[in-house]
Design a protein around this motif. Structure first.
Motif, PDB file in Angstrom:
ATOM      1  N   ASP A  86      -6.987   1.100  -7.197  1.00 38.03           N
ATOM      2  CA  ASP A  86      -8.127   0.568  -7.949  1.00 38.03           C
ATOM      3  C   ASP A  86      -7.687  -0.052  -9.275  1.00 38.03           C
ATOM      4  O   ASP A  86      -8.430  -0.064 -10.261  1.00 38.03           O
ATOM      5  CB  ASP A  86      -9.181   1.652  -8.205  1.00 38.03           C
ATOM      6  N   GLY A 119      -6.384  -1.737  -3.379  1.00 34.90           N
ATOM      7  CA  GLY A 119      -7.115  -0.896  -2.447  1.00 34.90           C
ATOM      8  C   GLY A 119      -6.719   0.566  -2.551  1.00 34.90           C
ATOM      9  O   GLY A 119      -7.532   1.461  -2.303  1.00 34.90           O
ATOM     10  N   VAL A 120      -5.467   0.817  -2.925  1.00 35.77           N
ATOM     11  CA  VAL A 120      -4.974   2.188  -3.053  1.00 35.77           C
ATOM     12  C   VAL A 120      -5.234   2.759  -4.445  1.00 35.77           C
ATOM     13  O   VAL A 120      -5.662   3.906  -4.598  1.00 35.77           O
ATOM     14  CB  VAL A 120      -3.459   2.253  -2.739  1.00 35.77           C
ATOM     15  N   THR A 156      -8.387  -1.784   4.855  1.00 34.36           N
ATOM     16  CA  THR A 156      -7.864  -2.872   4.026  1.00 34.36           C
ATOM     17  C   THR A 156      -7.380  -4.033   4.883  1.00 34.36           C
ATOM     18  O   THR A 156      -7.595  -5.210   4.551  1.00 34.36           O
ATOM     19  CB  THR A 156      -6.720  -2.357   3.136  1.00 34.36           C
ATOM     20  N   THR A 183     -15.444   0.137   1.812  1.00 34.51           N
ATOM     21  CA  THR A 183     -14.391   0.993   2.371  1.00 34.51           C
ATOM     22  C   THR A 183     -13.209   1.221   1.433  1.00 34.51           C
ATOM     23  O   THR A 183     -12.451   2.179   1.629  1.00 34.51           O
ATOM     24  CB  THR A 183     -13.851   0.385   3.679  1.00 34.51           C
ATOM     25  N   THR A 184     -13.021   0.337   0.435  1.00 33.20           N
ATOM     26  CA  THR A 184     -11.917   0.527  -0.514  1.00 33.20           C
ATOM     27  C   THR A 184     -12.482   0.640  -1.925  1.00 33.20           C
ATOM     28  O   THR A 184     -12.840   1.716  -2.361  1.00 33.20           O
ATOM     29  CB  THR A 184     -10.890  -0.610  -0.414  1.00 33.20           C
ATOM     30  N   ASN A 185     -12.593  -0.472  -2.629  1.00 28.99           N
ATOM     31  CA  ASN A 185     -13.195  -0.459  -3.957  1.00 28.99           C
ATOM     32  C   ASN A 185     -13.601  -1.872  -4.350  1.00 28.99           C
ATOM     33  O   ASN A 185     -13.245  -2.857  -3.680  1.00 28.99           O
ATOM     34  CB  ASN A 185     -12.234   0.141  -5.000  1.00 28.99           C
ATOM     35  N   LEU A 230     -14.796  -4.565   2.118  1.00 26.83           N
ATOM     36  CA  LEU A 230     -13.804  -3.995   1.205  1.00 26.83           C
ATOM     37  C   LEU A 230     -14.461  -3.163   0.111  1.00 26.83           C
ATOM     38  O   LEU A 230     -13.926  -2.130  -0.304  1.00 26.83           O
ATOM     39  CB  LEU A 230     -12.948  -5.111   0.591  1.00 26.83           C
ATOM     40  N   MET A 257       0.827  -1.205   0.000  1.00 28.12           N
ATOM     41  CA  MET A 257       0.000   0.000   0.000  1.00 28.12           C
ATOM     42  C   MET A 257       0.866   1.261   0.000  1.00 28.12           C
ATOM     43  O   MET A 257       0.565   2.249  -0.680  1.00 28.12           O
ATOM     44  CB  MET A 257      -0.948  -0.010   1.200  1.00 28.12           C
ATOM     45  N   LEU A 315      -7.730   4.117   5.238  1.00 29.91           N
ATOM     46  CA  LEU A 315      -7.695   3.171   4.132  1.00 29.91           C
ATOM     47  C   LEU A 315      -6.847   1.950   4.483  1.00 29.91           C
ATOM     48  O   LEU A 315      -7.219   0.808   4.182  1.00 29.91           O
ATOM     49  CB  LEU A 315      -7.138   3.852   2.873  1.00 29.91           C
ATOM     50  N   GLU A 354       1.064   4.011  -3.025  1.00 26.07           N
ATOM     51  CA  GLU A 354       0.801   5.425  -2.751  1.00 26.07           C
ATOM     52  C   GLU A 354       2.021   6.291  -3.046  1.00 26.07           C
ATOM     53  O   GLU A 354       1.914   7.490  -3.261  1.00 26.07           O
ATOM     54  CB  GLU A 354       0.387   5.600  -1.289  1.00 26.07           C
ATOM     55  N   ALA A 390     -10.677  -4.584  -5.108  1.00 25.28           N
ATOM     56  CA  ALA A 390     -10.078  -5.213  -3.922  1.00 25.28           C
ATOM     57  C   ALA A 390     -11.008  -6.264  -3.336  1.00 25.28           C
ATOM     58  O   ALA A 390     -10.566  -7.342  -2.905  1.00 25.28           O
ATOM     59  CB  ALA A 390      -9.746  -4.147  -2.876  1.00 25.28           C
TER      60      ALA A 390
END
Length: 310
Positions: A172, A169-170, A58, A120-122, A117, A42, A54, A46, A125
């Motif tokens: 997508d 997760g970061v 995750t 909260t993420t996408n 997930l 992650m 996030l 990033e 994920a």
């Protein structure tokens, strides 16, 4: 007159005992290792420090997914766990939790991981997490584990997915550094697992699981461990362009160190000497952790070697 005999009842369990049993189903020590690889992925995705929420979200979703896979694995492998000394204390073997409850628990955790997930993420994920659960249960546990000595080579792919899920997760999406990290864990898994299997060879043989140390001579096993160690170390260097000089330095230094350990094991095995495979097993955890910490720090500092653009 027919006499009806009630089935024996499982004695009521105390809440603390039940909680401990359900925690045992998810195999927390295995999950710890998976989470260690998620965070550096992650940070690298990033190219710095992502949102703390996030990261936490995750990790929670990843824990639920891994816990689901492990609980379902316990259900399928209850017969194996019963005859292996190493696993006789697991909840289903001791009847602390019923098979039905463990099955429901695993399914609910898996469904919960997807929903969590996604929320909260996408969606990517979440889908990758469910795909990992399905692969671990239906491909590794039900097909590969009891049929081939290469079970953990290909089945170990499930343990490589947390880095991909963390990356997705970061961002997508799934970029090439995530696939390289997948490969690092993929090549790390056989040396890690086969050294454990060397120690518990009799257990696996008793359970009818064809782990490599059960079906091959010790020298062949140690040679395979050495081969995968070389592949792993070489693969770690592929990540250097996307990481930085700190990671590259640690990849070389820790790689040389781990290779020396694998060579010692192989040399001693060829000479027929008594070996300590569990030493390499435990140090393989240390190796992966140090590599991940170096990657995490490097990513947080954002000191790229070649400045690969994200």
């Amino acid at each position: 007159m027919t006499t009806v005999v009630d089935a024996p009842q499982t004695p009521a369990r105390r809440p603390a005992e039940l909680l401990k049993a359900y925690v045992g189903l998810i195999k927390p020590r295995v999950i710890e290792l998976l989470l260690v690889t998620t965070i550096p992925a992650m940070l690298l995705a990033e190219r710095g420090i992502p949102s703390p929420w996030l990261v936490i979200a995750t990790l929670i979703g990843g824990t639920m997914a891994a816990g689901s896979a492990n609980a379902l694995n316990c259900v399928v492998d209850a017969d194996i766990d019963q005859v292996m000394k190493r696993t006789r204390a697991r909840p289903l073997v001791r009847h602390t939790v019923s098979t039905r409850h463990a099955l429901v628990f695993g399914i609910v955790l898996g469904a919960g991981s997807f929903g969590w997930l996604w929320a909260t993420t996408n969606l990517l994920a979440a889908v990758l997490a469910v795909a990992t659960i399905l692969f671990y249960v239906f491909v590794y546990t039900l097909v590969l584990k009891r049929r081939t000595a290469q079970n953990i080579v290909w089945g170990g792919a499930a343990g490589c997915m947390p880095v991909v899920i963390g990356w997705a997760g970061v961002t997508d999406r799934v970029d090439w550094p995530a696939l390289v990290m997948f490969g690092i864990v993929f090549f790390w898994t056989p040396p890690h697992t086969w050294t454990l299997a060397m120690k518990y060879k009799d257990d696996y043989e008793r359970a009818g699981v064809p782990m490599l140390p059960v079906v091959a001579q010790p020298a062949c096993v140690s040679r395979q461990i050495l081969l995968f160690t070389y592949l792993m170390v070489a693969w770690t260097l592929l990540l250097a362009p996307a990481a930085g000089w700190l990671y590259a330095a640690f990849a070389v230094l820790t790689g040389v160190w781990f290779l020396s350990l694998a060579h010692r094991l192989h040399s001693a095995t060829k000479r027929g000497e008594k070996t300590r495979p569990m030493k390499l097993f435990h140090l393989s955890n240390t190796y992966l952790m140090v590599l991940c910490v170096a990657l995490a720090v490097d990513s947080a500092l954002s000191l790229p070697v070649l400045g690969w653009p994200f």
